[in-house]
Scaffold this motif. Sequence first.
Motif, PDB file in Angstrom:
ATOM      1  N   GLY A  81       0.874  -1.083  -0.118  1.00 46.44           N
ATOM      2  CA  GLY A  81      -0.018  -0.292   0.084  1.00 46.44           C
ATOM      3  C   GLY A  81       0.837   1.342  -0.163  1.00 46.44           C
ATOM      4  N   ASP A  82       0.331   2.483   0.272  1.00 44.66           N
ATOM      5  CA  ASP A  82       0.960   3.841   0.167  1.00 44.66           C
ATOM      6  C   ASP A  82       1.367   3.876   1.709  1.00 44.66           C
ATOM      7  N   CYS A  83       2.346   4.886   1.695  1.00 48.07           N
ATOM      8  CA  CYS A  83       3.029   5.280   2.962  1.00 48.07           C
ATOM      9  C   CYS A  83       3.442   6.808   3.027  1.00 48.07           C
ATOM     10  N   ILE A  84       3.729   7.468   3.913  1.00 45.07           N
ATOM     11  CA  ILE A  84       4.241   8.920   3.611  1.00 45.07           C
ATOM     12  C   ILE A  84       5.491   8.867   3.941  1.00 45.07           C
ATOM     13  N   SER A  85       6.082   8.081   4.857  1.00 44.56           N
ATOM     14  CA  SER A  85       7.598   8.067   5.246  1.00 44.56           C
ATOM     15  C   SER A  85       7.674   6.482   5.631  1.00 44.56           C
ATOM     16  N   MET A  86       8.977   6.217   5.951  1.00 43.09           N
ATOM     17  CA  MET A  86       9.141   4.889   6.219  1.00 43.09           C
ATOM     18  C   MET A  86      10.961   4.861   6.812  1.00 43.09           C
ATOM     19  N   VAL A  87      10.961   4.417   8.129  1.00 43.18           N
ATOM     20  CA  VAL A  87      12.272   4.202   8.729  1.00 43.18           C
ATOM     21  C   VAL A  87      12.770   2.817   8.746  1.00 43.18           C
ATOM     22  N   PHE A  88      14.131   2.345   8.454  1.00 39.35           N
ATOM     23  CA  PHE A  88      14.402   1.060   8.537  1.00 39.35           C
ATOM     24  C   PHE A  88      15.803   1.051   8.818  1.00 39.35           C
ATOM     25  N   PRO A  89      16.234  -0.126   9.488  1.00 42.63           N
ATOM     26  CA  PRO A  89      17.773   0.028   9.722  1.00 42.63           C
ATOM     27  C   PRO A  89      18.548  -0.664   8.504  1.00 42.63           C
ATOM     28  N   THR A  90      19.793  -0.167   8.519  1.00 47.44           N
ATOM     29  CA  THR A  90      20.782  -0.628   7.734  1.00 47.44           C
ATOM     30  C   THR A  90      22.081  -1.031   8.437  1.00 47.44           C
ATOM     31  N   ASN A  91      23.129  -1.497   7.803  1.00 44.41           N
ATOM     32  CA  ASN A  91      24.288  -1.819   8.548  1.00 44.41           C
ATOM     33  C   ASN A  91      25.099  -0.441   8.915  1.00 44.41           C
ATOM     34  N   ARG A  92      24.547   0.716   8.431  1.00 50.00           N
ATOM     35  CA  ARG A  92      25.371   1.875   8.672  1.00 50.00           C
ATOM     36  C   ARG A  92      24.288   2.793   9.591  1.00 50.00           C
ATOM     37  N   GLY A  93      23.396   2.063  10.217  1.00 49.86           N
ATOM     38  CA  GLY A  93      22.270   2.954  11.346  1.00 49.86           C
ATOM     39  C   GLY A  93      21.098   2.849  10.503  1.00 49.86           C
ATOM     40  N   MET A  94      20.098   3.613  10.903  1.00 49.30           N
ATOM     41  CA  MET A  94      18.747   3.757  10.534  1.00 49.30           C
ATOM     42  C   MET A  94      18.678   4.660   9.463  1.00 49.30           C
ATOM     43  N   MET A  95      17.766   4.676   8.673  1.00 50.06           N
ATOM     44  CA  MET A  95      17.641   5.380   7.238  1.00 50.06           C
ATOM     45  C   MET A  95      16.180   5.765   7.026  1.00 50.06           C
ATOM     46  N   GLY A  96      15.872   6.894   6.710  1.00 53.96           N
ATOM     47  CA  GLY A  96      14.415   7.221   6.400  1.00 53.96           C
ATOM     48  C   GLY A  96      14.144   7.647   5.070  1.00 53.96           C
ATOM     49  N   VAL A  97      13.116   7.522   4.348  1.00 51.99           N
ATOM     50  CA  VAL A  97      12.674   7.842   3.136  1.00 51.99           C
ATOM     51  C   VAL A  97      11.263   8.362   3.150  1.00 51.99           C
ATOM     52  N   MET A  98      11.159   9.172   1.843  1.00 52.60           N
ATOM     53  CA  MET A  98       9.889   9.919   1.916  1.00 52.60           C
ATOM     54  C   MET A  98       9.688   9.904   0.251  1.00 52.60           C
ATOM     55  N   ALA A  99       8.702  10.306   0.058  1.00 48.19           N
ATOM     56  CA  ALA A  99       8.320  10.510  -1.751  1.00 48.19           C
ATOM     57  C   ALA A  99       9.427  11.097  -2.293  1.00 48.19           C
ATOM     58  N   ASN A 100       9.650  10.845  -3.563  1.00 46.55           N
ATOM     59  CA  ASN A 100      10.774  11.430  -4.279  1.00 46.55           C
ATOM     60  C   ASN A 100      12.060  11.323  -3.737  1.00 46.55           C
ATOM     61  N   HIS A 101      12.377  10.305  -2.683  1.00 48.96           N
ATOM     62  CA  HIS A 101      13.709   9.826  -2.554  1.00 48.96           C
ATOM     63  C   HIS A 101      14.753   9.212  -3.542  1.00 48.96           C
ATOM     64  N   SER A 102      15.660   9.705  -3.297  1.00 47.50           N
ATOM     65  CA  SER A 102      16.870   9.094  -4.486  1.00 47.50           C
ATOM     66  C   SER A 102      16.951   7.554  -4.331  1.00 47.50           C
ATOM     67  N   PRO A 103      17.093   6.970  -5.446  1.00 45.10           N
ATOM     68  CA  PRO A 103      17.221   5.589  -5.576  1.00 45.10           C
ATOM     69  C   PRO A 103      18.333   5.203  -4.643  1.00 45.10           C
ATOM     70  N   LEU A 104      18.040   4.030  -3.928  1.00 48.94           N
ATOM     71  CA  LEU A 104      19.133   3.219  -3.487  1.00 48.94           C
ATOM     72  C   LEU A 104      18.729   1.738  -2.825  1.00 48.94           C
ATOM     73  N   SER A 105      19.867   0.892  -2.608  1.00 48.85           N
ATOM     74  CA  SER A 105      19.410  -0.450  -2.237  1.00 48.85           C
ATOM     75  C   SER A 105      20.524  -0.584  -1.151  1.00 48.85           C
ATOM     76  N   ALA A 106      19.994  -1.313  -0.247  1.00 46.23           N
ATOM     77  CA  ALA A 106      20.857  -1.652   0.959  1.00 46.23           C
ATOM     78  C   ALA A 106      20.336  -2.841   1.761  1.00 46.23           C
ATOM     79  N   ALA A 107      21.236  -3.731   2.089  1.00 46.93           N
ATOM     80  CA  ALA A 107      21.041  -4.782   3.045  1.00 46.93           C
ATOM     81  C   ALA A 107      20.416  -4.137   4.464  1.00 46.93           C
TER      82      ALA A 107
END
Length: 140
Positions: free
Chosen positions: A19-45
């Motif tokens: 579904g849709d969301c406004i924002s999301m925060v998730f863990p990465t090996n380098r710390g927490m990362m947040g994304v919102m609409a129009n975020h730059s492309p990225l891939s992470a473990a």
Amino acid sequence: MMNTLHLEILSPERAVYIGDCISMVFPTNRGMMGVMANHSPLSAAIPDGVITFTKPDGEKIVCAVTRGMVDVGENRVILLCESALAPDEIDEEAERREIELSKMEMKKTQSKKDYKLWKLSFDQSVNRLKVKKKQNDINI
């Protein structure tokens, strides 16, 4: 109207959320990362951890995730993980028992492999209890 992005949280067993969301925060090996609409492309473990996302109606959702990867691009997020549990799917007493059992087993003399497996079980149960507590804090 707020900008949204399409979110898919998938495990081998099921689609946890699509579904849709406004924002999301998730863990990465380098710390927490947040994304919102129009975020730059990225891939992470992503390691075991806690993810949170906000639905368009403002509802905050918290989930415990186990190892995986996230792909962000073109106003969409795809999170693939071994497992994902919402707070209402977590049995607090069972997780506490698993923590105690894991602690006991880690103290015993055993192989490095066995220790790592019990440590993994311990870490996953602790993570799930964090999600349960975090959801309770949000609902207060």
